[in-house]
Enzyme design. Sequence first.
Site, PDB file in Angstrom:
ATOM      1  N   TYR A 136       0.834  -1.206   0.000  1.00 28.06           N
ATOM      2  CA  TYR A 136       0.000   0.000   0.000  1.00 28.06           C
ATOM      3  C   TYR A 136       0.870   1.259   0.000  1.00 28.06           C
ATOM      4  CZ  TYR A 136      -3.457   3.488   1.339  1.00 28.06           C
ATOM      5  OH  TYR A 136      -4.263   4.605   1.358  1.00 28.06           O
ATOM      6  N   SER A 277       9.850 -12.641  37.473  1.00 31.30           N
ATOM      7  CA  SER A 277       8.759 -13.591  37.269  1.00 31.30           C
ATOM      8  C   SER A 277       9.242 -14.961  36.852  1.00 31.30           C
ATOM      9  CB  SER A 277       7.823 -13.068  36.175  1.00 31.30           C
ATOM     10  OG  SER A 277       8.474 -13.136  34.914  1.00 31.30           O
ATOM     11  N   GLY A 278      10.493 -15.070  36.437  1.00 27.52           N
ATOM     12  CA  GLY A 278      10.987 -16.290  35.821  1.00 27.52           C
ATOM     13  C   GLY A 278      10.995 -16.204  34.317  1.00 27.52           C
ATOM     14  N   GLY A 279      10.389 -15.152  33.755  1.00 25.04           N
ATOM     15  CA  GLY A 279      10.340 -14.963  32.312  1.00 25.04           C
ATOM     16  C   GLY A 279      11.573 -14.267  31.781  1.00 25.04           C
ATOM     17  N   VAL A 280      11.714 -14.278  30.457  1.00 22.76           N
ATOM     18  CA  VAL A 280      12.914 -13.734  29.837  1.00 22.76           C
ATOM     19  C   VAL A 280      12.990 -12.216  29.978  1.00 22.76           C
ATOM     20  CG1 VAL A 280      11.833 -13.647  27.547  1.00 22.76           C
ATOM     21  CG2 VAL A 280      14.316 -13.697  27.733  1.00 22.76           C
ATOM     22  N   ASP A 281      11.864 -11.508  29.881  1.00 24.01           N
ATOM     23  CA  ASP A 281      11.900 -10.047  29.930  1.00 24.01           C
ATOM     24  C   ASP A 281      12.436  -9.549  31.266  1.00 24.01           C
ATOM     25  OD1 ASP A 281      10.714 -10.309  27.481  1.00 24.01           O
ATOM     26  OD2 ASP A 281       8.736  -9.622  28.116  1.00 24.01           O
ATOM     27  N   SER A 282      11.875 -10.053  32.354  1.00 20.11           N
ATOM     28  CA  SER A 282      12.323  -9.580  33.666  1.00 20.11           C
ATOM     29  C   SER A 282      13.754 -10.011  33.932  1.00 20.11           C
ATOM     30  CB  SER A 282      11.396 -10.088  34.772  1.00 20.11           C
ATOM     31  OG  SER A 282      11.378 -11.495  34.833  1.00 20.11           O
ATOM     32  N   ALA A 283      14.116 -11.205  33.457  1.00 22.55           N
ATOM     33  CA  ALA A 283      15.469 -11.695  33.685  1.00 22.55           C
ATOM     34  C   ALA A 283      16.504 -10.821  32.969  1.00 22.55           C
ATOM     35  CB  ALA A 283      15.590 -13.140  33.231  1.00 22.55           C
ATOM     36  N   LYS A 434      11.359  -8.671  20.995  1.00 21.73           N
ATOM     37  CA  LYS A 434      11.584  -9.876  21.786  1.00 21.73           C
ATOM     38  C   LYS A 434      12.839 -10.620  21.352  1.00 21.73           C
ATOM     39  CE  LYS A 434       9.652 -12.688  24.916  1.00 21.73           C
ATOM     40  NZ  LYS A 434       9.068 -12.242  26.182  1.00 21.73           N
TER      41      LYS A 434
END
Length: 579
Positions: A136, A277-283, A434
Amino acid sequence: MTQTDPSSAAPPGLRAEAEARRPGDPADDLLADGAAEEGPAEAGQQAPELQAERLHKPVVVVDYGAQYAQLIARRVREAHVYSEIVPHDLPVDEVLAREPAAVILSGGPSSVYQEGAPQVDPELFVAGVPVLGICYGFQAMAQAMGGEVAHTGLREYGGTDADVRPEQSVLFHGQPPEQYVWMSHGDGVTRAPEGFRVVGETSGSPVAAFEDVQRRLFGVQWHPEVRHSTFGQQLLTNFLTRGAGIQPDWTTGSVIEEQVARIREQVGTARVICGLSGGVDSAVAAALVQRAVGDQLTCVFVDHGLLRAGEAEQVERDFVAATGVRLRVVDAADRFLSALAGVADPEEKRKVIGREFIRVFEQAAREIVAEAGASGDEVRFLVQGTLYPDVVESGGALHEGKNGTATIKSHHNVGGLPDDLAFELIEPLRTLFKDEVRAVGLELGLPEEIVHRQPFPGPGLGIRVIGEVTRQRLDTLRAADAIARHELSVAGLDREIWQCPVVLLADVRSVGVQGDGRTYGHPIVLRPVTSEDAMTADWARLSSDVLARISTRITNEVPDVNRVVLDVTSKPPGTIEWE
């Protein structure tokens, strides 16, 4: 860059864990993985987008409503060039005020002839900035510059063969003259604007690519950002380096170096807390801050008892070993189970889990603040794992020109915390997608198991037990989930699928036969999906051998389970998570 209703320009969010949380979950604002509310920037503060622009002139991707706008920005990053996304109704003078290294006009669902369709301001093309129009954006560019766009009646959707002229072209330099490309259009450019050379065509589009090298203006009808276009990434790289003359300098190493310096400048000698939290972002967010300020950071890990097997231990052991971070673990499993007793409604479960998390985190934060105060220190900052898709989705990437004040995600009453626990935010991942977050995590030395952890909902297994959450039901689901994850890993499928929720239908029982007797057990649902962004997904076509091993092991090894079923629903219409 158009006069249409701004409300129609909201770019689609591609939050990698979009289903892990829902708007309004109270814990979002505390966990470093969560998204926060928008607020005005503090005096003297500048959002990371502004700071990144000072070091890396951005390639600005103008979003015309395409589902691929963020994918374009990610592909630009893959070419080691910094990119940002803006909505199509941002005035051209504000786009130019960012001093962009180049501008890319995305695809979109509209027809250029449709009433109210977004248009491109012709002033963009006389500003001397390199421009690439896609789909477009290609048509809008042609129309704005005096070319012709028509309803040709020759629609092209999906894979198409294109003939290109690499010997005459910047975009197709070093590529074969015949290419497989991905189309999605009804209208077509029938005449290129004056001064443009046609360098690509398909059976349905005689003008499928054009260039005006002198003015550094380029366009293609197909989608080079999707993997189906076999030389799409090379086309984008040629535009960036050959067409726009950009020096690739956006690398994982540069991101870490710049963020560490920024965090040190922002924090000074103050103390910082981070909810893990155990997640990748917070780590990764915590690891970056730890790299910058060391023991000034204290991480809080609230073990709510809703994690998968081994995940709490992974945070307590592996993350600490890799980073040396100061970690405070709060074992709150009994508290969460008590609060969830008798609750079966999925939205109510989310609210209960969020509310209890806030209360537990508040108590831990108070203790840390008190300890810091006793030694003469002040806890001023909270780490937030905001990613760039969050910023785009909320409109937070916008600011008024090069020196304008950005809207940044800041907190003075974080996620429901009382007024006497007011923190300023540190958002080290705010400019990253991500995949870039994962790359930074590996560069920082985080374990592969954490960096490549599949998306997992904030409320944890609490929303994968369909029905009331009890300790026994969690144990059953945790055992089944561990088997599925193990077999997928052994089969080498960890990176092939986006995630594989394992769901316990706790309020459903079915008749089975095990040994010489009849059983009356619960079904387990496997939900393996493939996706790039969690906004859309397809069910993963796992081999029958892998599925058989998972099913056999679960029904043999997990008590009270006598049936394993496979969810073969795409998204849409189904969501990835069941609740």
